[in-house]
Design a protein around this motif. Structure first.
Motif, PDB file in Angstrom:
ATOM      1  N   PHE A   1      21.520  10.867   5.917  1.00  0.00           N
ATOM      2  CA  PHE A   1      21.042  11.752   6.185  1.00  0.00           C
ATOM      3  C   PHE A   1      20.334  11.406   7.463  1.00  0.00           C
ATOM      4  O   PHE A   1      18.898  12.118   7.585  1.00  0.00           O
ATOM      5  N   PRO A   2      19.150  10.092   7.929  1.00  0.00           N
ATOM      6  CA  PRO A   2      18.721  10.259   9.071  1.00  0.00           C
ATOM      7  C   PRO A   2      18.548  11.060  10.421  1.00  0.00           C
ATOM      8  O   PRO A   2      18.199  11.281  11.307  1.00  0.00           O
TER       9      PRO A   2
ATOM     10  N   ALA B   1       0.836  -0.993  -0.252  1.00  0.00           N
ATOM     11  CA  ALA B   1      -0.131  -0.078  -0.054  1.00  0.00           C
ATOM     12  C   ALA B   1       1.131   0.804   0.462  1.00  0.00           C
ATOM     13  O   ALA B   1       0.485   2.067  -0.836  1.00  0.00           O
ATOM     14  N   ALA B   2       1.672   1.252   0.471  1.00  0.00           N
ATOM     15  CA  ALA B   2       3.229   2.458   0.656  1.00  0.00           C
ATOM     16  C   ALA B   2       3.899   2.848  -0.632  1.00  0.00           C
ATOM     17  O   ALA B   2       4.020   3.843  -0.990  1.00  0.00           O
ATOM     18  N   GLN B   3       3.604   1.741  -0.999  1.00  0.00           N
ATOM     19  CA  GLN B   3       4.147   1.627  -2.603  1.00  0.00           C
ATOM     20  C   GLN B   3       3.312   2.618  -3.470  1.00  0.00           C
ATOM     21  O   GLN B   3       3.452   2.144  -4.758  1.00  0.00           O
ATOM     22  N   GLY B   4       2.113   2.747  -3.566  1.00  0.00           N
ATOM     23  CA  GLY B   4       1.433   2.874  -4.207  1.00  0.00           C
ATOM     24  C   GLY B   4       1.007   3.127  -5.835  1.00  0.00           C
ATOM     25  O   GLY B   4       1.131   1.255  -5.634  1.00  0.00           O
ATOM     26  N   ARG B   5       2.074   3.139  -6.972  1.00  0.00           N
ATOM     27  CA  ARG B   5       1.057   2.939  -8.107  1.00  0.00           C
ATOM     28  C   ARG B   5       2.774   1.611  -9.024  1.00  0.00           C
ATOM     29  O   ARG B   5       2.750   1.969 -10.082  1.00  0.00           O
ATOM     30  N   ALA B   6       3.571   1.794  -8.128  1.00  0.00           N
ATOM     31  CA  ALA B   6       4.875   1.132  -8.098  1.00  0.00           C
ATOM     32  C   ALA B   6       4.528  -0.068  -8.580  1.00  0.00           C
ATOM     33  O   ALA B   6       4.179  -1.132  -9.165  1.00  0.00           O
TER      34      ALA B   6
ATOM     35  N   LEU C   1       8.766  -0.290   6.795  1.00  0.00           N
ATOM     36  CA  LEU C   1       8.031   0.728   6.003  1.00  0.00           C
ATOM     37  C   LEU C   1       8.949   2.044   5.972  1.00  0.00           C
ATOM     38  O   LEU C   1      10.070   1.608   5.976  1.00  0.00           O
ATOM     39  N   LYS C   2       8.884   3.085   5.193  1.00  0.00           N
ATOM     40  CA  LYS C   2       9.597   3.983   5.037  1.00  0.00           C
ATOM     41  C   LYS C   2       8.676   5.324   5.377  1.00  0.00           C
ATOM     42  O   LYS C   2       7.388   5.915   5.070  1.00  0.00           O
ATOM     43  N   THR C   3       9.451   6.682   5.762  1.00  0.00           N
ATOM     44  CA  THR C   3       9.441   7.958   6.383  1.00  0.00           C
ATOM     45  C   THR C   3       8.780   8.920   5.306  1.00  0.00           C
ATOM     46  O   THR C   3       9.101   8.284   3.215  1.00  0.00           O
ATOM     47  N   GLN C   4       8.346   9.916   4.989  1.00  0.00           N
ATOM     48  CA  GLN C   4       8.335  10.994   3.804  1.00  0.00           C
ATOM     49  C   GLN C   4       9.076  11.124   3.419  1.00  0.00           C
ATOM     50  O   GLN C   4       9.393  11.511   1.866  1.00  0.00           O
ATOM     51  N   SER C   5      10.265  11.133   3.842  1.00  0.00           N
ATOM     52  CA  SER C   5      11.615  10.807   3.009  1.00  0.00           C
ATOM     53  C   SER C   5      12.686   9.635   2.212  1.00  0.00           C
ATOM     54  O   SER C   5      13.467  10.170   2.042  1.00  0.00           O
TER      55      SER C   5
END
Length: 205
Positions: A153-154, A32-37, A67-71
């Motif tokens: 980065f994190p 779901a988090a990957q959307g239209r990947a 999962l992943k953060t917005q970044s």
């Protein structure tokens, strides 16, 4: 899956070819988090997470979504630090206990020369002075700088350019001029080139 043995024993690293149905390994929330990947992206993501969940199991962590953060930074279970990577055919992951390793990044590339024109983008002036042309044409500096970015980065929430990072392969150190900080680095060469970057946890310093 192959376990890669590196000098830093507290970091677990695994590598795995990307399989034709690896997208099936994704949890529903990850899909779901990957959307239209596209399928290729889901497959690469699934392969990397198969490795990560296998390594987490070695630390007693049950399978769970990554999962992943917005970044775009992967989220890990409490007390764990980790990193995911892949190229077109192979995926990799690295994990460690956060109390020992405070920051961690991994990158993987095929063991092939850099595409034409990228040396000036990747290597600083000092690196071009330090290393001979054969090393500069390899992907060693590229993967190490990408690994440092993933570890950096994190913590700092700042983007990095290749020119912001300087690699001393002989000293196993990568210095980030933008953040005035350094990371320990390791390089593994086989049919793939793997770069690893990390900082020790605060209670290990």
């Amino acid at each position: 899956m192959d376990i890669i043995r590196l000098d830093q024993p507290n970091i677990l690293v695994g590598v795995r070819p990307i399989g034709r149905v690896d997208e099936a390994a994704l949890f529903a929330s990850e899909v779901a988090a990957q959307g239209r990947a596209v399928t290729k992206v889901r497959r690469q993501s699934g392969a990397a997470r198969i490795i990560a969940r296998t390594l987490l199991g070695k630390l007693g962590v049950p399978p769970m979504p990554i999962l992943k953060t917005q970044s775009g930074v992967p989220t890990w279970p409490a007390g764990i630090v980790g990193s995911l990577a892949h190229h077109d055919t192979v995926a990799a992951a690295a994990i460690a206990e956060k109390k020992i390793i405070g920051a961690l990044g991994i990158d993987i590339e095929p063991n092939e020369p850099l595409p034409d024109g990228l040396i000036d983008l990747v290597a600083t002036s000092r690196e071009k002075w330090m290393y001979d042309s054969s090393l500069l044409q390899r992907r060693d500096l590229f993967v190490l700088k990408e690994a440092i970015y993933k570890a950096f980065f994190p913590i700092f929430n700042q983007p990095l350019e290749f020119q912001d990072v300087e690699i001393d392969i002989n000293a196993n150190i990568g210095y980030v001029t933008k953040g005035n900080c350094s990371f320990s680095i390791e390089l593994y060469n086989s049919e793939n080139v793997i770069g690893l970057a990390y900082q020790m946890g605060f209670d290990q310093r």
